[in-house]
Design an enzyme around this catalytic site. Structure first.
Site, PDB file in Angstrom:
ATOM      1  N   GLY A  17       0.803  -1.226   0.000  1.00 54.14           N
ATOM      2  CA  GLY A  17       0.000   0.000   0.000  1.00 54.14           C
ATOM      3  C   GLY A  17       0.826   1.261   0.000  1.00 54.14           C
ATOM      4  O   GLY A  17       1.666   1.477  -0.875  1.00 54.14           O
ATOM      5  N   THR A  18       0.627   2.087   1.026  1.00 57.78           N
ATOM      6  CA  THR A  18       1.237   3.423   1.038  1.00 57.78           C
ATOM      7  C   THR A  18       2.741   3.402   1.255  1.00 57.78           C
ATOM      8  O   THR A  18       3.389   4.434   1.126  1.00 57.78           O
ATOM      9  CB  THR A  18       0.589   4.305   2.121  1.00 57.78           C
ATOM     10  OG1 THR A  18       0.832   3.718   3.404  1.00 57.78           O
ATOM     11  CG2 THR A  18      -0.914   4.440   1.901  1.00 57.78           C
ATOM     12  N   LEU A  19       3.310   2.233   1.601  1.00 56.13           N
ATOM     13  CA  LEU A  19       4.762   2.150   1.782  1.00 56.13           C
ATOM     14  C   LEU A  19       5.498   1.865   0.474  1.00 56.13           C
ATOM     15  O   LEU A  19       6.726   1.932   0.421  1.00 56.13           O
ATOM     16  CB  LEU A  19       5.113   1.056   2.803  1.00 56.13           C
ATOM     17  CG  LEU A  19       4.914   1.434   4.274  1.00 56.13           C
ATOM     18  CD1 LEU A  19       4.904   0.188   5.149  1.00 56.13           C
ATOM     19  CD2 LEU A  19       5.994   2.399   4.733  1.00 56.13           C
ATOM     20  N   GLU A  91       2.364   1.608  11.392  1.00 59.79           N
ATOM     21  CA  GLU A  91       1.187   0.787  11.092  1.00 59.79           C
ATOM     22  C   GLU A  91       0.249   0.619  12.289  1.00 59.79           C
ATOM     23  O   GLU A  91      -0.772  -0.047  12.185  1.00 59.79           O
ATOM     24  CB  GLU A  91       1.627  -0.593  10.584  1.00 59.79           C
ATOM     25  CG  GLU A  91       2.488  -0.545   9.328  1.00 59.79           C
ATOM     26  CD  GLU A  91       1.741  -0.104   8.074  1.00 59.79           C
ATOM     27  OE1 GLU A  91       0.533   0.177   8.163  1.00 59.79           O
ATOM     28  OE2 GLU A  91       2.358  -0.048   7.005  1.00 59.79           O
TER      29      GLU A  91
END
Length: 175
Positions: A17-19, A91
């Site tokens: 995802g956003t990483l 997270e």
């Protein structure tokens, strides 16, 4: 490898995802890489299929129900213990936003060379309900266009708690 550092990069982390590169939270991995606390291994796909959905604020969630959804494309990193602490913090492991669980990943075209990694899954308190709430429609990849919809923590309402809000969202009835 120079210096004491964070020790060996023994932890395989699969990010979906956003990483990922070109996504809003990749700066954290960039920072870890610059400190020798992480290294990019390559593109990988989950061996099994999993649900991948976006929730409130465009936050992506992998849901720990193998056999549902699709095989997920993402990136594999090797991370030090110290790097893992920082990823866990991002997270929300302590607050039960995500949980870090084992996942098998493979190279896109290769069926051999399975690597056991870990990924950040939606916490079990809400993951399954979120999948149902989303009509059991999952993505195979969190794309750049999905990333555009992501709202960074600092841009969310000041007193918002994602944990409380997601609980309210998955508990609400569909009218």
């Amino acid at each position: 490898m120079g210096g004491g550092g964070g020790g060996a990069l023994a932890n395989h982390i699969f990010v979906y995802g956003t990483l990922k590169r070109n996504h809003p939270n990749h700066f954290l991995l960039e920072d870890l890489i610059s400190k020798n606390d992480a290294v990019y291994v390559g593109q990988r796909t989950t061996r099994l299929s999993y649900p991948l959905v976006t929730g409130l604020y465009g936050i992506p969630y992998l849901i720990n129900q193998s056999g549902s959804g699709q095989r997920i494309r993402g990136e594999l990193y090797s991370v030090s213990k110290r790097g893992l602490v920082r990823l866990d913090e991002l997270e929300g492991i302590k607050v039960e936003h995500y949980e870090r669980l084992p996942v098998e990943v493979v190279e896109e075209e290769e069926s051999n060379g399975v690597v056991l990694a870990e990924a950040y899954f939606a916490h079990r308190r809400f993951g399954e309900r979120l999948w149902e709430k989303k009509g059991k429609l999952g993505m195979c990849e969190f794309g750049v266009n999905d990333g555009v919809l992501y709202v960074r923590p600092r841009d969310r309402p000041r007193f918002s708690s994602v944990i409380d809000e997601i609980e309210a969202f998955v508990s609400s009835t569909n009218d």
